[in-house]
Each structure stands twice: as structure tokens, then as C-alpha cells.
Design an enzyme around this catalytic site. Structure first.
Site, mmCIF file in Angstrom:
data_model
loop_
_atom_site.group_PDB
_atom_site.id
_atom_site.type_symbol
_atom_site.label_atom_id
_atom_site.label_comp_id
_atom_site.label_asym_id
_atom_site.label_seq_id
_atom_site.Cartn_x
_atom_site.Cartn_y
_atom_site.Cartn_z
ATOM 1 C CD GLN A 119 5.303 31.693 -1.354
ATOM 2 O OE1 GLN A 119 6.362 31.545 -0.746
ATOM 3 N NE2 GLN A 119 4.214 30.985 -1.070
ATOM 4 C CB SER A 120 6.917 38.928 1.075
ATOM 5 O OG SER A 120 7.870 39.787 1.657
ATOM 6 C CG ASN A 121 12.358 36.004 -0.360
ATOM 7 O OD1 ASN A 121 12.146 34.814 -0.184
ATOM 8 N ND2 ASN A 121 12.563 36.507 -1.567
ATOM 9 C CB ALA B 133 6.410 39.058 4.693
#
Length: 324
Positions: A74-76, A78
Site C-alpha cells: 500500500q505504498s503511497n 509507489a
């Protein structure tokens, strides 16, 4: 006004300066404000875009056609990297840490897929060696005839951190100096940039970091290294020791991007009383850290909370925000 050696960048977002709002209902007896970095854009929402502006200019200067980066499922960062690549006609390759609901695209991961990113996976155990995996992926892409540019985790290189050095200059044009600025610390670049920027533009301001995983010592060393690199390349101030950095580790909760009852209660309470949405990985933990700071401060002290975004991380089905 102090001057530093700022390299060129690509202007990606029109919503500047981001607004500052007073949190009257949440802190009726204190002067607490919020810098709305969550309003930098929609897909470009949050603190990552300010770092990417500098990295992207370097990537285009190197004739890159592919942005390669790493993060959690859930990387912002990325998601923001994938969005920037799509906007500019580039490809994105994401090395994501395996996690819950991996086979069910939702939240940031859904957006990564919609944006056309090529996804590779890395186990939680292997993640500490992710720079090596990124290098291997970059070599594979080069062998395929592509021109990759590696963006550091969270955009937190010396170059990317300059985005938050300049946020301090922006703040000085918006408001009177703050006594304290509180921010989440995940990859370190936002804290490092704010620290260096405060030394340049507002020496009376104390920057406090709330780390969201691992511990204080790890992030003091990580941010100290970043600050030394920034100082060497761009002539910014640097601390004398890692211990000079005020980073607090009592708010990690169950772990990275994991939340317990305290974080859930904070997310619900802040949303219902102010209309601000905090996220499970960063801002809910940083907000708890700020509340702990404020309760012992005199009423005349001015505190700024750096809202670094993350709303898409709320939109995952395995997190239940309404249970105790």
C-alpha cells in the site's frame, strides 16, 4: 534569507502552497495547526510528489524511460511514482513487499495496477536487502533495451529530500514561525528535509519525528546519514550527532502499516471532529505522537502537524476501523 544550491526540478503539482489550517476543535486550548500536504493533488496526493519533482528531472536528464522503485503493497510513494510515469509517457516498475490481500487489488495497489505498472514482489524477510533487488531489476530492464531510473524508497535520497527543505521556505511565507513541527518518519527524507530547512529558514523551530516502525536509534542514524549527504551536495546545515535528532518511537503500534485500538480510535475521532483523514501507516501514529507532545506544552506554543497524506491506504478491506 539563506540561499542553498538547489538543482532543477519538474513542476508536477499546481496546488501550492498547500494550506495551513488551525485545529481548533481538536485542540481548543492550544495553538495547533495542520499543513495539508494531503492536498497536493489526487493521484499525486501527499508528501512523495515534492521529492519526485527533483528525482524526475534527473531521470529525464539521463534519458530514462522507466521509473523503478520499491515500497509496501500500500505504498503511497509507489502509487505516486506510477502516476508520474503515466503522466509523462514513461513506464513504471514497482517492487512491492508481499502483504495481506496481495491477490485482491485495492487501495494504492489497485491504483498501481490501473496505472499500468509492472509489479514484482519481495518477501518481508528479503525486504531489508531491497537495494540489491532493485539493482538486479534495473540490470534486467537494461538488458531488455530499456533505460531505468531507480527512485529510492519513499523518494528519500539526498536529492529527493530537497523537496522538504523548500517546504520550510514556503512555510516562512505563509505564517509566523512555529515552535514545533511534527511529522511521521518512514523512509526519513521528509524529516531530514524539514530539519535542514528549519536550520536554514527558521532556526527557532524544533522538528520532531514520529517513527512508524523500527526504533529511534535506527532512524536517528538513517536521517543523520541523509543530512550529511544533503549538506555535502547542497550546502545545507547538518547536525553534529544522530542524537541531535528528536525522533520518538513510542507510537509504532503493532508494526509497519498495522494498527491497534489506539490508532483506530484516533482515525475515527480526528475524522469526525475535523474532517481530516489520517492513514494507518503514517499520519495516525504521528498524530498520536503530536497529541502526547501538546498535552505538556504551554498554551502559547505554536505546533504544526505535517499531514503527509495516505488516504488511499484507508481503502483496504482487511482493516476494520470500527471494531475495538
Amino acid at each position: 534569507m539563506n540561499k542553498i544550491n538547489i538543482p532543477p526540478r519538474i513542476a508536477l503539482r499546481p496546488n501550492l502552497p498547500t494550506p495551513i489550517e488551525r485545529l481548533d476543535r481538536l485542540f481548543p486550548n492550544h495553538q495547533v495547526y495542520c499543513k495539508r500536504e494531503d492536498l497536493t493533488g489526487t493521484l499525486l496526493s501527499g508528501n512523495k510528489v515534492r521529492k519526485l519533482e527533483f528525482c524526475l528531472h534527473e531521470a529525464l536528464e539521463q534519458k530514462a524511460d522507466t521509473l523503478l522503485t520499491v515500497g509496501g503493497i500500500q505504498s503511497n510513494h509507489a502509487r505516486c511514482t506510477a502516476a508520474v510515469a503515466a503522466m509523462l509517457g514513461m513506464k513504471s516498475v514497482l517492487l512491492l513487499r508481499e502483504g495481506e490481500n496481495q491477490n485482491k487489488p485495492e487501495g494504492n495497489y489497485l491504483l498501481d495496477r490501473l496505472l499500468g505498472s509492472e509489479i514484482h514482489w519481495i518477501s518481508k524477510k528479503e525486504y531489508k536487502n531491497h537495494p540489491q533487488r532493485l539493482t538486479q531489476l534495473s540490470q534486467q530492464l537494461t538488458q531488455q533495451g530499456r533505460y531505468p531510473y531507480i527512485v529510492a524508497e519513499g523518494g528519500s535520497s539526498a536529492l529527493g529530500s530537497l523537496g522538504y527543505v523548500l517546504v520550510m521556505e514556503e512555510l516562512m511565507q505563509q505564517a509566523e514561525p512555529f515552535d514545533y513541527i511534527v511529522t511521521a518518519v518512514g523512509s526519513g527524507g521528509t524529516f531530514a528535509g524539514l530539519y535542514a530547512g528549519a536550520k536554514l529558514f527558521s532556526p527557532e523551530t524544533q522538528v520532531i519525528g514520529i517513527n512508524v516502525y523500527l526504533d529511534t536509534v535506527y532512524f536517528q542514524n538513517r536521517c543523520f546519514q541523509l543530512l550529511q549527504e544533503i549538506a555535502e551536495k547542497y550546502q545545507t546545515p547538518s547536525p553534529e550527532s544522530p542524537k541531535d535528532l528528536d525522533i520518538r518511537d513510542r507510537f509504532v503500534g503493532p508494526g509497519y502499516a498495522q494498527i491497534g485500538p489506539k490508532e483506530k480510535e484516533c482515525i475515527r475521532r480526528v475524522a469526525s471532529q475535523s474532517g481530516l483523514f489520517l492513514d494507518p501507516a503514517y499520519t495516525s501514529k504521528a498524530f498520536l505522537g503530536m497529541e502526547d507532545l501538546v498535552k505538556d506544552l504551554p498554551e502559547n506554543k505554536r505546533v504544526l502537524f505535517m499531514h503527509t497524506g495516505g488516504i488511499f491506504g484507508l481503502m483496504v478491506t482487511h482493516l476494520d476501523y470500527f471494531s475495538s
